[in-house]
Write a protein that holds these residues in place. Structure first.
Motif, PDB file in Angstrom:
ATOM      1  N   ARG A 256      20.244  -5.058 -22.903  1.00 54.79           N
ATOM      2  CA  ARG A 256      20.663  -6.417 -22.541  1.00 54.79           C
ATOM      3  C   ARG A 256      20.710  -7.379 -23.733  1.00 54.79           C
ATOM      4  N   GLN A 260      24.226  -9.043 -24.697  1.00 57.69           N
ATOM      5  CA  GLN A 260      24.437 -10.482 -24.501  1.00 57.69           C
ATOM      6  C   GLN A 260      24.936 -11.142 -25.776  1.00 57.69           C
ATOM      7  N   THR A 277      28.688 -11.686 -17.699  1.00 55.97           N
ATOM      8  CA  THR A 277      27.259 -11.411 -17.630  1.00 55.97           C
ATOM      9  C   THR A 277      27.071  -9.944 -17.982  1.00 55.97           C
ATOM     10  N   ASP A 279      25.297  -7.762 -16.445  1.00 59.74           N
ATOM     11  CA  ASP A 279      25.289  -6.903 -15.256  1.00 59.74           C
ATOM     12  C   ASP A 279      26.693  -6.581 -14.756  1.00 59.74           C
TER      13      ASP A 279
END
Length: 290
Positions: A256, A260, A277, A279
């Motif tokens: 992550r 990001q 995002t 996810d």
């Protein structure tokens, strides 16, 4: 009666974490990975993006972000096969005088394609950590983007020109995404290892370069095959010597922070139309893998 394993067209490069799979040390009675021969591996990214040439494919993360932005039918697995610090991948010709990141505005900088993942990371570092105005750099490119829909407005190098030779000849002031043993060429970041350590201390991630994707068709039609591919990739990584800091994270939580940051960089550089995002880069299926 046992059925034959599902044969999957596969593009995977030679990395420590893929060695056990590619050597045949790891096999499965559920899937059989049929490896395509592309050298370098990134030559296979364009046919995957444009034609869905493989069921399972290594993929540069920025290429995946751009493909996702344009609705290409591919799904990300939470699997990294290549990560690295990027500070060594920018060069200038030292005999033509000193050059630092702050000197780049107004200069001609060569890069294989404007949309390479290394290019996106380096530009993000230049802008975010060195305060460089990227819009004032004249980018000279040599190849089309993998994603055909992206409108590349950079200047194209003359056909047949070599990026390193152009740097040596003074036709470029610096290049990104290249390494060279030529003693005349020096790193743009004066002490790449020290600057990488400082960057890691600040951001806490090793930049992800290459991940693994599966076709949307495989994701939708055979979830068990996708789970088995991920299991094999994870097992192959476990058989490789670990890196410190971790350069090839598996699992969404571990990936992550790096994902990001590259999403942010790609959006800032208009490589993608919006900030995803983390996810939503995954399907319901691949989001459930761990």
């Amino acid at each position: 009666m046992t059925s034959d394993p599902k044969r999957l067209r596969t593009l995977l490069g030679d990395h420590p974490g893929t060695a056990a799979l590619k050597s045949g040390q790891l096999v499965s009675d559920r899937v059989a990975l049929e490896f395509a021969a592309y050298s370098p591996t990134n030559k296979g990214f364009k046919p995957m993006v444009r034609e869905q040439a493989f069921d399972v494919s290594e993929m540069a993360i920025v290429t995946y972000l751009m493909a996702r932005d344009h609705g290409k039918p591919m799904v990300l697995l939470p699997a990294t096969v290549m990560g690295r610090f990027q500070h060594s991948y920018a060069l200038y010709h030292a005999e033509r005088g000193p050059l630092t990141p702050a000197d780049l505005p107004g200069k001609r900088v060569g890069i294989r394609s404007f949309t390479t993942t290394t290019g996106a990371w380096v530009r993000g570092m230049l802008a975010g950590d060195y305060g460089v105005d990227l819009d004032r750099i004249k980018w000279i490119t040599f190849e089309d983007p993998h994603v055909a829909e992206y409108e590349d407005t950079t200047e194209r190098a003359p056909v047949g020109k070599n990026i390193i030779q152009m740097l040596l000849d003074g036709e470029l002031d610096a290049v990104v995404g290249e390494v060279s043993s030529d003693p005349r060429l020096k790193p743009l970041f004066a002490d790449p290892e020290a600057e990488a350590r400082a960057w890691y201390a600040k951001h806490g991630v090793v930049p992800i370069n290459h991940v693994v994707v599966v076709s949307e068709a495989l994701n939708d039609s055979d979830p068990d095959a996708v789970r088995e591919v991920y299991r094999l990739l994870k097992q192959s990584k476990a058989l490789a010597a670990p890196s410190q800091p971790e350069a090839t994270p598996f699992g969404i939580a571990a990936m992550r922070p790096s994902l990001q940051l590259i999403i942010d960089y790609a959006a800032q550089q208009d490589l993608i139309s919006r900030r995803f995002t983390v996810d939503e880069l995954f399907s319901d299926l691949t989001r459930s893998l761990s």
